[in-house]
Scaffold this active site. Structure first.
Site, PDB file in Angstrom:
ATOM      1  N   TYR A  96     -14.089  -4.261   3.325  1.00  0.00           N
ATOM      2  CA  TYR A  96     -13.009  -4.889   2.548  1.00  0.00           C
ATOM      3  C   TYR A  96     -12.879  -6.131   3.394  1.00  0.00           C
ATOM      4  O   TYR A  96     -13.018  -6.302   4.633  1.00  0.00           O
ATOM      5  CB  TYR A  96     -11.937  -3.812   3.392  1.00  0.00           C
ATOM      6  CG  TYR A  96     -10.760  -4.407   3.263  1.00  0.00           C
ATOM      7  CD1 TYR A  96      -9.798  -4.089   1.786  1.00  0.00           C
ATOM      8  CD2 TYR A  96      -9.902  -4.988   4.236  1.00  0.00           C
ATOM      9  CE1 TYR A  96      -8.603  -4.614   1.739  1.00  0.00           C
ATOM     10  CE2 TYR A  96      -8.578  -5.505   3.872  1.00  0.00           C
ATOM     11  CZ  TYR A  96      -8.035  -5.268   2.583  1.00  0.00           C
ATOM     12  OH  TYR A  96      -6.759  -5.837   2.223  1.00  0.00           O
ATOM     13  N   TYR A 105       0.767  -1.086   0.020  1.00  0.00           N
ATOM     14  CA  TYR A 105       0.035   0.046   0.066  1.00  0.00           C
ATOM     15  C   TYR A 105       0.757   1.290   0.026  1.00  0.00           C
ATOM     16  O   TYR A 105       0.669   2.323   0.713  1.00  0.00           O
ATOM     17  CB  TYR A 105      -0.829   0.112   1.343  1.00  0.00           C
ATOM     18  CG  TYR A 105      -1.961  -0.701   0.968  1.00  0.00           C
ATOM     19  CD1 TYR A 105      -3.279  -0.388   0.289  1.00  0.00           C
ATOM     20  CD2 TYR A 105      -2.202  -2.102   1.246  1.00  0.00           C
ATOM     21  CE1 TYR A 105      -4.391  -1.021   0.101  1.00  0.00           C
ATOM     22  CE2 TYR A 105      -3.227  -3.110   0.871  1.00  0.00           C
ATOM     23  CZ  TYR A 105      -4.494  -2.384   0.351  1.00  0.00           C
ATOM     24  OH  TYR A 105      -5.465  -2.978   0.228  1.00  0.00           O
ATOM     25  N   LYS A 157      -5.537 -11.891  11.750  1.00  0.00           N
ATOM     26  CA  LYS A 157      -4.944 -10.662  12.394  1.00  0.00           C
ATOM     27  C   LYS A 157      -4.678 -10.946  13.955  1.00  0.00           C
ATOM     28  O   LYS A 157      -3.735 -11.508  14.403  1.00  0.00           O
ATOM     29  CB  LYS A 157      -5.914  -9.435  12.515  1.00  0.00           C
ATOM     30  CG  LYS A 157      -6.175  -8.896  11.166  1.00  0.00           C
ATOM     31  CD  LYS A 157      -6.557  -7.368  11.084  1.00  0.00           C
ATOM     32  CE  LYS A 157      -6.039  -6.772   9.369  1.00  0.00           C
ATOM     33  NZ  LYS A 157      -7.064  -6.614   8.722  1.00  0.00           N
ATOM     34  N   ASP A 214     -17.181 -11.985   8.791  1.00  0.00           N
ATOM     35  CA  ASP A 214     -15.731 -11.807   8.764  1.00  0.00           C
ATOM     36  C   ASP A 214     -15.128 -11.070  10.002  1.00  0.00           C
ATOM     37  O   ASP A 214     -15.230  -9.865  10.193  1.00  0.00           O
ATOM     38  CB  ASP A 214     -15.236 -10.829   7.383  1.00  0.00           C
ATOM     39  CG  ASP A 214     -13.767 -10.563   7.145  1.00  0.00           C
ATOM     40  OD1 ASP A 214     -13.056 -10.920   8.148  1.00  0.00           O
ATOM     41  OD2 ASP A 214     -13.515 -10.069   6.119  1.00  0.00           O
TER      42      ASP A 214
HETATM   43  C1  LIG Z   1      -7.286  -7.368   7.059  1.00  0.00           C
HETATM   44  C2  LIG Z   1      -8.593  -7.695   6.943  1.00  0.00           C
HETATM   45  C3  LIG Z   1      -8.610  -8.650   6.033  1.00  0.00           C
HETATM   46  C4  LIG Z   1      -7.398  -9.542   5.177  1.00  0.00           C
HETATM   47  O1  LIG Z   1      -6.527  -9.704   5.775  1.00  0.00           O
HETATM   48  P1  LIG Z   1      -4.931 -10.082   5.594  1.00  0.00           P
HETATM   49  O2  LIG Z   1      -4.334 -10.861   6.478  1.00  0.00           O
HETATM   50  O3  LIG Z   1      -4.501  -8.748   5.537  1.00  0.00           O
HETATM   51  O4  LIG Z   1      -4.976 -10.786   4.393  1.00  0.00           O
HETATM   52  C5  LIG Z   1      -9.942  -9.259   5.614  1.00  0.00           C
HETATM   53  N1  LIG Z   1     -10.991  -8.997   6.509  1.00  0.00           N
HETATM   54  C6  LIG Z   1     -11.011  -7.930   7.149  1.00  0.00           C
HETATM   55  C7  LIG Z   1     -12.265  -7.416   7.841  1.00  0.00           C
HETATM   56  C8  LIG Z   1      -9.588  -7.208   7.463  1.00  0.00           C
HETATM   57  O5  LIG Z   1      -9.669  -6.091   8.359  1.00  0.00           O
END
Ligand SMILES: *Cc1c(COP(=O)(O)O)cnc(C)c1O
Length: 429
Positions: free
Chosen positions: A144, A17, A265, A236
């Site tokens: 996202y 990015y 994460k 998600d």
């Molecule tokens: C960061 C994020 C992703 C992608 O995760 P990466 O490990 O960066 O590929 C997917 N969904 C959400 C809600 C995110 O914040």
């Protein structure tokens, strides 16, 4: 030697990015400890964004480090097709025991994007396996879900996805639910009839969109409607999982259960890359067959890596400790006190909080967007002051590791006010 590392970095590394032509040199970090990161000149920075939202208990946590190290000397990796191991079994058991009861099976991958890819494939193939093929997906505007092609497809169309526009599959984007539009959203979904395979959403907080927040009640109602329409739900929780929203998972705020959940994460406390997709028994069962074509043909080389599983086990242990839970409550209370102060500030707009996530917007005549220049000025000023706050355009936010002390938080708050006052009389676009 700051400069030498920066020169070598620029010669070989392409950062995420980052517009490499105009970007400042990257700051070389040599050490992390707790809430602090140290650069090669000895300057320390408070990591107020948990290093892109991953660090839960602080950097180089000694307990997690010890557990990973022990595992490293025992079993570092094994193929997960045809083989298994204690850390993966234990982690699945522990995680499932904390999730909504309908979550019954765990599928491992490497990061948030892959966790989303797996979820999407589970849903689409589910409809195929039960003989009702559906391919359309429902998602929120500004969503996202990651940067791989499937994850990009279900993310809001933006500058990030533009060059790939024609290659992304079809997705129906709807507004986030608020009381006023709920009936309308239901009508829109109704209208699409039986074509929708699944609905994917970031619960409560749309992180990368700029920490946009919606409330649990309206989302629950939308979920209930999808349930009745037999639309599979992918929640998600890559960002919201593991305490960020004040409860262990965003799911704990909701009255409806998703069919599938995605994690990454904070999963390993921010120490090792790993993704997890969990699903209900119903979805899992649709892949059980004598017909080999009904298999989920998906897997990554490092699936269920034992080191990452061990890191996740250690991190979850710390997360569940009373001290950590109290820390989370303390951060929430401190945030809401500071939010009241921010709201009084003439440069502030849309101050908002969900759990340990606090966000606000800088008033500017430019539109709120990722490319808004205002944020860069503030970013630099905070760096000077030894605080990492990385704005999304003119949206600034705090997502601190839970180990941050009251004093450290107050230090961050005080600097925010000072920086705002500093820029107050300057003309910012
Ligand atoms: C960061 C994020 C992703 C992608 O995760 P990466 O490990 O960066 O590929 C997917 N969904 C959400 C809600 C995110 O914040």
């Amino acid at each position: 030697m700051h400069n030498d590392l920066q020169k070598r970095d620029r010669a070989v590394n392409w950062h995420p990015y980052t517009q490499m032509k105009t970007a400042d040199d990257a700051i070389p970090i040599v050490k992390g400890k707790g809430v602090y990161l140290y650069d090669n000149k000895g300057k320390k920075y408070i990591d107020a964004v948990s290093s892109w939202w991953v660090t839960l208990h602080g950097h180089a946590h000694p307990y997690i480090a010890r557990r990973i190290s022990e595992q490293l000397n025992t079993l570092e990796q094994v193929i997960f097709a045809g083989f298994t191991h204690e850390p993966a079994i234990q982690l699945s058991e522990n995680l499932l025991s904390l999730l909504p009861k309908n979550q019954q099976k765990v599928f491992y991958s490497d990061n948030g994007s892959t966790a989303v890819e797996v979820a999407l494939k589970m849903c689409i193939q589910y409809t195929y396996n039960i003989g009702k093929s559906k391919t359309k997906v429902l998602a929120f505007k500004n969503a996202y879900h990651g940067d791989t092609f499937g994850a990009m497809s279900v993310s809001g169309r933006s500058a990030w996805t533009k060059p790939f526009g024609d290659m992304l599959f079809e997705v129906v984007f709807i507004d986030i639910p608020v009381k006023e539009n709920l009936e309308n959203l239901k009508e829109q979904i109704d209208h699409l009839g039986d074509e929708i395979a699944c609905f994917i959403y970031e619960p409560l907080v749309q992180g990368a969109a700029g920490m946009l927040m919606h409330d649990a009640e309206n989302l629950s109602e939308l979920m209930k409607f999808c349930r009745n329409k037999e639309i599979l739900m992918i929640q998600d929780e890559v960002f919201t999982g593991f305490g960020r929203t004040g409860k262990l998972f965003a799911a704990d705020h909701l009255s409806e259960k998703p069919d599938i959940m995605c994690f990454s994460k904070g999963l390993t406390g921010g120490t090792m890359p790993m993704g997890i997709t969990t699903c209900s028994e119903e979805i899992y069962n649709a892949f059980l067959s004598d017909d080999k074509y009904k298999t989920l043909f998906h897997g990554h080389s490092f699936t269920a890596n034992p080191l990452a599983c061990t890191a996740a086990l250690a991190s979850m242990e710390i997360l569940l400790q009373e001290k950590t839970q109290l820390d989370i409550q303390r951060i929430m209370e401190q945030h809401s006190g500071f939010a009241e102060i921010l709201k009084q500030h003439p440069m502030m707009e849309n101050v908002r909080q969900t759990g340990t996530i606090l966000a606000w917007e800088l008033k500017t005549t430019q539109q709120t967007s990722y490319f808004n220049e205002t944020g860069k000025m503030f970013y630099d000023e905070f760096l000077q002051r030894g605080i990492i706050i990385r704005p999304l355009g003119n949206v600034m936010y705090l997502v601190p590791p839970y180990c941050i002390t009251s004093e450290e938080l107050d230090f961050v708050y005080q600097n925010i006010i000072e920086v705002l006052d500093h820029f107050k009389n300057e003309k910012i676009n």
